[in-house]
Motif scaffolding. Structure first.
Motif, PDB file in Angstrom:
ATOM      1  N   ASN A   4      13.418   2.068  -4.592  1.00  0.00           N
ATOM      2  CA  ASN A   4      12.309   1.192  -4.214  1.00  0.00           C
ATOM      3  C   ASN A   4      12.716  -0.254  -4.461  1.00  0.00           C
ATOM      4  O   ASN A   4      12.874  -0.677  -5.604  1.00  0.00           O
ATOM      5  N   TYR A   5      12.913  -0.996  -3.396  1.00  0.00           N
ATOM      6  CA  TYR A   5      13.304  -2.396  -3.506  1.00  0.00           C
ATOM      7  C   TYR A   5      12.070  -3.273  -3.349  1.00  0.00           C
ATOM      8  O   TYR A   5      11.277  -3.087  -2.437  1.00  0.00           O
ATOM      9  N   GLU A   6      11.937  -4.244  -4.245  1.00  0.00           N
ATOM     10  CA  GLU A   6      10.823  -5.189  -4.145  1.00  0.00           C
ATOM     11  C   GLU A   6      11.209  -6.397  -3.291  1.00  0.00           C
ATOM     12  O   GLU A   6      10.354  -7.009  -2.656  1.00  0.00           O
ATOM     13  N   ARG A   7      12.501  -6.736  -3.295  1.00  0.00           N
ATOM     14  CA  ARG A   7      12.954  -7.899  -2.529  1.00  0.00           C
ATOM     15  C   ARG A   7      14.353  -7.627  -1.980  1.00  0.00           C
ATOM     16  O   ARG A   7      15.239  -7.209  -2.719  1.00  0.00           O
ATOM     17  N   ALA A  37       8.761  -6.096   9.868  1.00  0.00           N
ATOM     18  CA  ALA A  37       7.308  -6.151   9.713  1.00  0.00           C
ATOM     19  C   ALA A  37       6.791  -4.909   8.989  1.00  0.00           C
ATOM     20  O   ALA A  37       5.919  -5.004   8.111  1.00  0.00           O
ATOM     21  N   GLU A  38       7.332  -3.747   9.332  1.00  0.00           N
ATOM     22  CA  GLU A  38       6.909  -2.504   8.676  1.00  0.00           C
ATOM     23  C   GLU A  38       7.234  -2.532   7.180  1.00  0.00           C
ATOM     24  O   GLU A  38       6.405  -2.160   6.341  1.00  0.00           O
ATOM     25  N   LEU A  39       8.439  -2.994   6.849  1.00  0.00           N
ATOM     26  CA  LEU A  39       8.823  -3.087   5.438  1.00  0.00           C
ATOM     27  C   LEU A  39       7.979  -4.136   4.716  1.00  0.00           C
ATOM     28  O   LEU A  39       7.549  -3.927   3.573  1.00  0.00           O
ATOM     29  N   HIS A  40       7.750  -5.269   5.379  1.00  0.00           N
ATOM     30  CA  HIS A  40       6.928  -6.336   4.809  1.00  0.00           C
ATOM     31  C   HIS A  40       5.534  -5.833   4.472  1.00  0.00           C
ATOM     32  O   HIS A  40       5.006  -6.096   3.378  1.00  0.00           O
ATOM     33  N   LYS A  41       4.937  -5.081   5.383  1.00  0.00           N
ATOM     34  CA  LYS A  41       3.577  -4.578   5.169  1.00  0.00           C
ATOM     35  C   LYS A  41       3.522  -3.478   4.112  1.00  0.00           C
ATOM     36  O   LYS A  41       2.464  -3.202   3.553  1.00  0.00           O
ATOM     37  N   SER A  42       4.685  -2.872   3.822  1.00  0.00           N
ATOM     38  CA  SER A  42       4.725  -1.848   2.772  1.00  0.00           C
ATOM     39  C   SER A  42       4.955  -2.469   1.394  1.00  0.00           C
ATOM     40  O   SER A  42       5.033  -1.756   0.397  1.00  0.00           O
ATOM     41  N   GLY A  43       5.088  -3.807   1.356  1.00  0.00           N
ATOM     42  CA  GLY A  43       5.208  -4.502   0.075  1.00  0.00           C
ATOM     43  C   GLY A  43       6.586  -5.016  -0.266  1.00  0.00           C
ATOM     44  O   GLY A  43       6.795  -5.566  -1.352  1.00  0.00           O
ATOM     45  N   VAL A  44       7.552  -4.865   0.638  1.00  0.00           N
ATOM     46  CA  VAL A  44       8.906  -5.363   0.387  1.00  0.00           C
ATOM     47  C   VAL A  44       9.006  -6.823   0.825  1.00  0.00           C
ATOM     48  O   VAL A  44       8.669  -7.156   1.957  1.00  0.00           O
ATOM     49  N   GLU A  45       9.440  -7.691  -0.083  1.00  0.00           N
ATOM     50  CA  GLU A  45       9.676  -9.095   0.277  1.00  0.00           C
ATOM     51  C   GLU A  45      11.035  -9.195   0.960  1.00  0.00           C
ATOM     52  O   GLU A  45      12.021  -8.622   0.485  1.00  0.00           O
ATOM     53  N   GLY A 129       3.323 -14.855   1.371  1.00  0.00           N
ATOM     54  CA  GLY A 129       3.431 -13.906   2.468  1.00  0.00           C
ATOM     55  C   GLY A 129       4.203 -14.383   3.669  1.00  0.00           C
ATOM     56  O   GLY A 129       4.103 -13.808   4.761  1.00  0.00           O
ATOM     57  N   VAL A 130       5.004 -15.452   3.499  1.00  0.00           N
ATOM     58  CA  VAL A 130       5.789 -16.014   4.604  1.00  0.00           C
ATOM     59  C   VAL A 130       7.216 -15.478   4.526  1.00  0.00           C
ATOM     60  O   VAL A 130       7.817 -15.447   3.452  1.00  0.00           O
ATOM     61  N   ALA A 163      17.582 -10.898  -5.164  1.00  0.00           N
ATOM     62  CA  ALA A 163      17.288  -9.714  -4.351  1.00  0.00           C
ATOM     63  C   ALA A 163      17.905  -8.483  -5.007  1.00  0.00           C
ATOM     64  O   ALA A 163      18.914  -8.571  -5.707  1.00  0.00           O
ATOM     65  N   GLN A 164      17.270  -7.329  -4.784  1.00  0.00           N
ATOM     66  CA  GLN A 164      17.860  -6.086  -5.305  1.00  0.00           C
ATOM     67  C   GLN A 164      18.858  -5.484  -4.324  1.00  0.00           C
ATOM     68  O   GLN A 164      19.689  -4.662  -4.703  1.00  0.00           O
ATOM     69  N   ALA A 165      18.764  -5.902  -3.050  1.00  0.00           N
ATOM     70  CA  ALA A 165      19.700  -5.385  -2.044  1.00  0.00           C
ATOM     71  C   ALA A 165      19.973  -6.451  -0.994  1.00  0.00           C
ATOM     72  O   ALA A 165      19.110  -7.266  -0.677  1.00  0.00           O
TER      73      ALA A 165
END
Length: 361
Positions: A4-7, A37-45, A129-130, A163-165
């Motif tokens: 699970n990557y946060e950023r 967009a899909e990753l962004h909406k799932s909470g990934v920065e 959120g940008v 970033a984590q990845a």
């Protein structure tokens, strides 16, 4: 191996975003934007490092007279960057996601203050959120101050933004154990710390960008050494970003295994600052061995054999071992005149303090 990557930072190369004739591949851009967009909406920065401005401008404008390479790059990038960011703006707006343009130069990473200013800018964007869309400002960059390519820039951004990845998207599936067009060659699925890939790496450049697999590998190694997972994958494959994040173990790519030793924010900046080195600090054999050990040591005058070049306090300097090999970089704790005056002496203050020293693994 699901993580699970946060950023994350995503680098998209010119060969992914453009067709063979140099025009923007809007269908591919749209597919990548849908995934981001899909990753962004799932909470990934996500920080997007995007090539394609020069190639985009080349297809848009046809100069009336022959231009040299610098003039061409400035003209095509100025026109192409406007076209590129406008396309991203429209595509992300369909998902209700705001984007911001960040144009940077290599010089902007040369001082800690400029480095932190950029980091703060992108942090504020992410907090609101940008999605930052980053590219080199080719309109003002000249050859000696340019990044090797956007692979190098993406490594700096991933490191700077913690970033984590880092995902590097090219037009091939990863790092091969031979020439990618050789039917016998296969993708190296995982690369661990310290693996020697010299016999595998192709030195050719891409047809539209400035980079190649050698640059990608060097960048990936350095970033992975800082504890960041790096993927090199094919940006033209359907759903590649989603698969890399959610199903990495079954997705065709090369994964660089991250180091488990944390690196401080300051050392991350220093690690990527070799190109800004103003001078060299040469050390003796005994001190070279100490640096290679696990001990936390500063560069002391007693272990220095000579100083090359002129530098001021707080400038970046290159550390060179007794065999003439560059082994790291650091921030000078004094100027070159003071360093020479204390050469070989005991009990003097460090020329490079451990907290501001990065030794390559």
């Amino acid at each position: 191996m699901k993580q699970n990557y946060e950023r994350i930072a995503v680098k998209v190369g010119s060969n992914v975003l453009t067709r063979k004739d140099g025009t923007l591949d809007v269908t591919r851009m749209s597919a990548l934007v849908d995934q981001i967009a899909e990753l962004h909406k799932s909470g990934v920065e996500i920080i997007l490092v995007s090539s394609g401005a020069v190639a985009s401008g080349r297809s848009e404008i046809h100069p009336s007279k022959r231009l040299d390479s610098v003039d061409q790059r400035q003209l095509f990038s100025a026109v192409g960057q406007a076209k590129l960011i406008n396309r991203y703006y429209e595509l992300f707006r369909e998902h209700g996601i705001p984007v911001g343009q960040v144009l940077t130069t290599k010089e902007s990473f040369s001082t800690r203050r400029h480095y932190l200013n950029q980091k703060n800018c992108m942090t504020v964007m992410l907090d609101n959120g940008v999605i930052p869309i980053v590219n080199e400002n080719d309109t003002i960059s000249v050859s000696e101050l340019m990044f090797t390519d956007n692979d190098e820039l993406s490594g700096l951004i991933a490191s700077m933004m913690d970033a984590q990845a880092l995902i590097i998207l090219s037009n091939i599936d990863g790092i091969y154990n031979g020439a990618p067009d050789d039917p016998q060659a296969t993708v190296i699925r995982e690369i661990g710390q310290g693996e020697n890939l010299a016999r595998y790496i192709q030195t050719g450049k891409s047809s539209l960008g400035r980079g190649g697999m050698l640059t990608k590998t060097n960048v990936a190694r350095k970033v992975a050494d800082e504890g960041i997972t790096v993927f090199v994958a094919n940006g033209k494959r359907d759903n590649i970003l989603i698969d890399l994040i959610r199903r990495p173990e079954t997705t065709l790519c090369t994964r660089f295994v991250p180091s488990t030793n944390p690196v401080s924010s300051v050392k991350k900046w220093i690690a990527h600052s070799e190109g800004f080195a103003k001078g060299e600090v040469h050390i003796n054999e005994r001190f070279t061995q100490v640096l290679r050990s696990d001990r936390a040591v500063s560069i002391l005058p007693v272990g220095i054999t000579r100083i090359e070049g002129e530098f001021e306090k707080d400038d970046i300097v290159r550390i060179v071992d007794y065999e003439g090999r560059a082994v790291g970089v650091g921030k000078a704790n004094c100027d070159s005149t003071q360093a020479r005056a204390s050469l070989g002496e005991h009990g003097k203050k460090a020329v490079v303090h451990y907290d501001y020293l990065y030794i390559e693994q």
